[in-house]
Write a protein that holds these residues in place. Sequence first.
Motif, PDB file in Angstrom:
ATOM      1  N   ARG A 359     -41.943  49.740 -22.621  1.00 18.59           N
ATOM      2  CA  ARG A 359     -42.083  50.558 -21.927  1.00 18.59           C
ATOM      3  C   ARG A 359     -41.286  51.936 -22.116  1.00 18.59           C
ATOM      4  O   ARG A 359     -41.585  52.639 -21.489  1.00 18.59           O
ATOM      5  CB  ARG A 359     -42.010  50.504 -20.535  1.00 18.59           C
ATOM      6  N   GLY A 360     -40.889  51.639 -23.343  1.00 20.47           N
ATOM      7  CA  GLY A 360     -39.996  52.766 -23.675  1.00 20.47           C
ATOM      8  C   GLY A 360     -39.011  52.412 -25.092  1.00 20.47           C
ATOM      9  O   GLY A 360     -39.501  51.273 -25.597  1.00 20.47           O
ATOM     10  N   GLU A 361     -38.562  52.983 -25.378  1.00 16.41           N
ATOM     11  CA  GLU A 361     -37.648  52.988 -26.535  1.00 16.41           C
ATOM     12  C   GLU A 361     -37.075  52.129 -26.668  1.00 16.41           C
ATOM     13  O   GLU A 361     -35.859  51.417 -26.858  1.00 16.41           O
ATOM     14  CB  GLU A 361     -37.214  54.086 -27.435  1.00 16.41           C
ATOM     15  N   LEU A 362     -36.318  51.979 -25.515  1.00 12.42           N
ATOM     16  CA  LEU A 362     -34.808  51.158 -25.624  1.00 12.42           C
ATOM     17  C   LEU A 362     -35.140  49.405 -25.127  1.00 12.42           C
ATOM     18  O   LEU A 362     -34.973  49.250 -25.984  1.00 12.42           O
ATOM     19  CB  LEU A 362     -34.087  51.325 -23.796  1.00 12.42           C
ATOM     20  N   GLN A 363     -36.959  49.205 -24.509  1.00 11.60           N
ATOM     21  CA  GLN A 363     -36.971  48.000 -24.668  1.00 11.60           C
ATOM     22  C   GLN A 363     -37.361  47.508 -25.566  1.00 11.60           C
ATOM     23  O   GLN A 363     -37.658  46.295 -26.201  1.00 11.60           O
ATOM     24  CB  GLN A 363     -38.340  47.809 -23.592  1.00 11.60           C
ATOM     25  N   ILE A 364     -38.229  48.150 -26.573  1.00  6.03           N
ATOM     26  CA  ILE A 364     -38.520  47.713 -27.964  1.00  6.03           C
ATOM     27  C   ILE A 364     -36.817  47.625 -29.188  1.00  6.03           C
ATOM     28  O   ILE A 364     -36.788  46.981 -29.432  1.00  6.03           O
ATOM     29  CB  ILE A 364     -39.564  48.955 -28.445  1.00  6.03           C
ATOM     30  N   ALA A 365     -36.119  48.565 -28.897  1.00  4.28           N
ATOM     31  CA  ALA A 365     -34.812  48.787 -29.791  1.00  4.28           C
ATOM     32  C   ALA A 365     -34.237  47.243 -28.829  1.00  4.28           C
ATOM     33  O   ALA A 365     -33.429  46.262 -29.636  1.00  4.28           O
ATOM     34  CB  ALA A 365     -33.869  49.338 -28.867  1.00  4.28           C
ATOM     35  N   ILE A 366     -34.710  46.522 -28.068  1.00  2.00           N
ATOM     36  CA  ILE A 366     -33.290  45.472 -27.828  1.00  2.00           C
ATOM     37  C   ILE A 366     -34.378  43.923 -27.909  1.00  2.00           C
ATOM     38  O   ILE A 366     -33.404  43.026 -28.496  1.00  2.00           O
ATOM     39  CB  ILE A 366     -33.977  45.611 -25.751  1.00  2.00           C
ATOM     40  N   LEU A 367     -35.364  44.368 -27.167  1.00  2.00           N
ATOM     41  CA  LEU A 367     -36.033  43.468 -28.631  1.00  2.00           C
ATOM     42  C   LEU A 367     -35.960  43.401 -30.101  1.00  2.00           C
ATOM     43  O   LEU A 367     -35.368  42.639 -30.474  1.00  2.00           O
ATOM     44  CB  LEU A 367     -38.139  43.697 -28.561  1.00  2.00           C
ATOM     45  N   ALA A 368     -35.807  44.272 -31.277  1.00  4.26           N
ATOM     46  CA  ALA A 368     -35.767  44.573 -32.501  1.00  4.26           C
ATOM     47  C   ALA A 368     -34.092  43.782 -32.322  1.00  4.26           C
ATOM     48  O   ALA A 368     -33.982  42.919 -33.436  1.00  4.26           O
ATOM     49  CB  ALA A 368     -35.897  45.539 -32.846  1.00  4.26           C
ATOM     50  N   GLU A 369     -33.045  43.835 -31.605  1.00  2.00           N
ATOM     51  CA  GLU A 369     -31.997  43.312 -31.460  1.00  2.00           C
ATOM     52  C   GLU A 369     -31.699  41.961 -31.469  1.00  2.00           C
ATOM     53  O   GLU A 369     -30.826  41.649 -32.155  1.00  2.00           O
ATOM     54  CB  GLU A 369     -31.074  44.496 -30.486  1.00  2.00           C
ATOM     55  N   ASN A 370     -32.534  41.228 -30.551  1.00  2.00           N
ATOM     56  CA  ASN A 370     -32.617  40.111 -30.648  1.00  2.00           C
ATOM     57  C   ASN A 370     -33.068  39.501 -31.943  1.00  2.00           C
ATOM     58  O   ASN A 370     -32.142  38.558 -32.313  1.00  2.00           O
ATOM     59  CB  ASN A 370     -33.583  39.767 -28.962  1.00  2.00           C
ATOM     60  N   LEU A 371     -34.229  40.179 -32.522  1.00  2.00           N
ATOM     61  CA  LEU A 371     -34.424  38.988 -33.114  1.00  2.00           C
ATOM     62  C   LEU A 371     -33.813  39.314 -34.620  1.00  2.00           C
ATOM     63  O   LEU A 371     -33.654  38.728 -35.175  1.00  2.00           O
ATOM     64  CB  LEU A 371     -35.743  40.155 -34.189  1.00  2.00           C
ATOM     65  N   ARG A 372     -32.734  40.549 -34.580  1.00  2.00           N
ATOM     66  CA  ARG A 372     -32.550  40.419 -35.669  1.00  2.00           C
ATOM     67  C   ARG A 372     -30.685  40.040 -35.320  1.00  2.00           C
ATOM     68  O   ARG A 372     -30.198  39.496 -36.459  1.00  2.00           O
ATOM     69  CB  ARG A 372     -31.458  41.855 -36.239  1.00  2.00           C
ATOM     70  N   ARG A 373     -30.143  38.975 -34.955  1.00  2.00           N
ATOM     71  CA  ARG A 373     -29.429  38.454 -33.825  1.00  2.00           C
ATOM     72  C   ARG A 373     -29.470  36.817 -34.588  1.00  2.00           C
ATOM     73  O   ARG A 373     -28.645  35.956 -34.288  1.00  2.00           O
ATOM     74  CB  ARG A 373     -28.697  38.324 -32.757  1.00  2.00           C
TER      75      ARG A 373
END
Length: 602
Positions: A359-373
């Motif tokens: 639904r937006g850049e923030l939602q995709i960035a949150i997924l990416a941040e979870n993956l890198r962790r």
Amino acid sequence: MKNIRNIAVIAHVDHGKTTLVDELLKQSGTLDERKDIGERVMDSNDLEKERGITILSKNTAIKWGDYKINIIDTPGHSDFGGEVERVLKMVDGVLLLVDAQEGVMPQTKFVVKKALSLGLKPILVVNKIDKPAAEPDRVVDEVFDLFVSMGASEDQLEFPIIYAAAKNGIAKWELEDENEDMTPIFEAIVEHIPAPAGEAEKPLQMQVFTLDYDNFVGRIGIARIFNGKVKKGENVTLVKADGEKINGRITKLLGFLGLERVEIDEASAGDIVAVAGFSALDVGDTIADKENPVALDPLHIEEPTISVIMSVNDSPLAGTEGKNVTAPKLRDRLFKEMETNIAMKIEELGEGKFKVSGRGELQIAILAENLRREDFEFSLSRPEVIIKEENGVLLEPYEYVVVDVPEEYSGAVIEKLGTRGGIMKNMMPLSDGTTRIEFEMPARGLIGYRGEFMTDTKGEGVLNSSFLDFRPATTKPYKRKNGALISMENGVAVGYAIFNLQERGRMFIKPGDKVYNGMIVGEHSRSNDLEVNPIKGKNLTNVRASGSDEAIKLVPPVEMTLERALEWIEDDELVEVTPKSIRVRKKYLDPTMRKRMSKNKK
């Protein structure tokens, strides 16, 4: 059942929903006073705690007198609108929180529209009345006007009003009341929110609105019972959205109390429970009586509006910082995300590439941040809006944008948004010296603008947006004004080289950082790309000369966060994400290949 109340807390981001739920939990005596639980206890995920925003809707239940109140805390950010929408179908009323200073914001309008259209009864809580610039009366008028413009019924327009400072644990019916606790909110919920409809004697009908996962019992569906009773170990039928029927047994039945999930043997109409026993469980599915399986209306979830290509990291530094670097591992993790996050869609494009839509850049960035962790390495392409076709017409998503800026910067903001396709709809001065400007604009005009907006307003502006609808596509993607400084060598960056490159633009790297051919090390001050050598050391001679040993002064590099990098890149660039670093690179690392590709594109 008469003593159950189901309610959702809705508001714009940062208006105090989670803090309010915290206080209700504490003051109802539901939480164990001996435990130290910290603040914003409902934000359980690490990212939620760090960013101070709610990402996933969560439910809790509190006891107040003889009443059980099921409360669902919803996200306020428009990127997580899919979460809010489902939840509202499960409740009988809403607590609408509005900041006593900021008033009605874009997300307030978005959630109010959904709640009113479902016929829910609202209770208005004017929160943060302790702010110095608070204007509770103006906010009440704004909310009333909003309800009228949204076509609220007469019953909905007669909403109770409570004034609160949730952080201090205080709520009042009137501003001049001397009250020290949250009792008025409990009273309003019990008095004004209707008891759940439905009958315990009818055949079972319950609908799943959120998914969870447990390594021991598998998929867990959090559902509301609309009719009938459900027992642990009972044989039931799962009715899917497409009409398919699956027989099964409820292996686990959990009720909610405070922050705990408690095993129960039975629950009846009106309650919200968690059930396990079906591996094919999805949001919107109905769990029904085995003898008479009747499905409830399926839930409508808004379409994703933005997508990125996520692929396996293939840079020269791949595998040096993360453990999970292969395509199968990335694929498994993304499909596991799909099990609980239904607002996202994931498509496999082959060769370790996946199209992730949200639904937006923030939602995709949150997924990416979870993956890198979780120790993943991958690369992301530039976000693109999803264009859809209806009756031969191409449609693109439009956003409703509200900016609050100091008066002196309003001209720059209006000009920039105008060039990106924004149409100004309203402008009004606020009491604290700022100006509020409202726009309707294409979503792709907003991609890459937030960073520029913060620069233009010296960090004092606030920009909020929420999805409006799909309209005929007219805009072209907005291009970055500045080119990139691209490394032409592999190695380690040195201070001397960076010092000499500073006059060419803003640097993204510092001495000691690893670089490779094709990696972007800075933003060029001009519009063209420039190849540079960030590892070139100083030529040493055995002749001493005055001035040659002067200390070099380095400007601190621009720190690339995930959101900033995604906004900054162009179509021919990628963001390389690893557990330790976020780098920006060209899609084609070889310079001759890059030239050939740009010629083909033209």
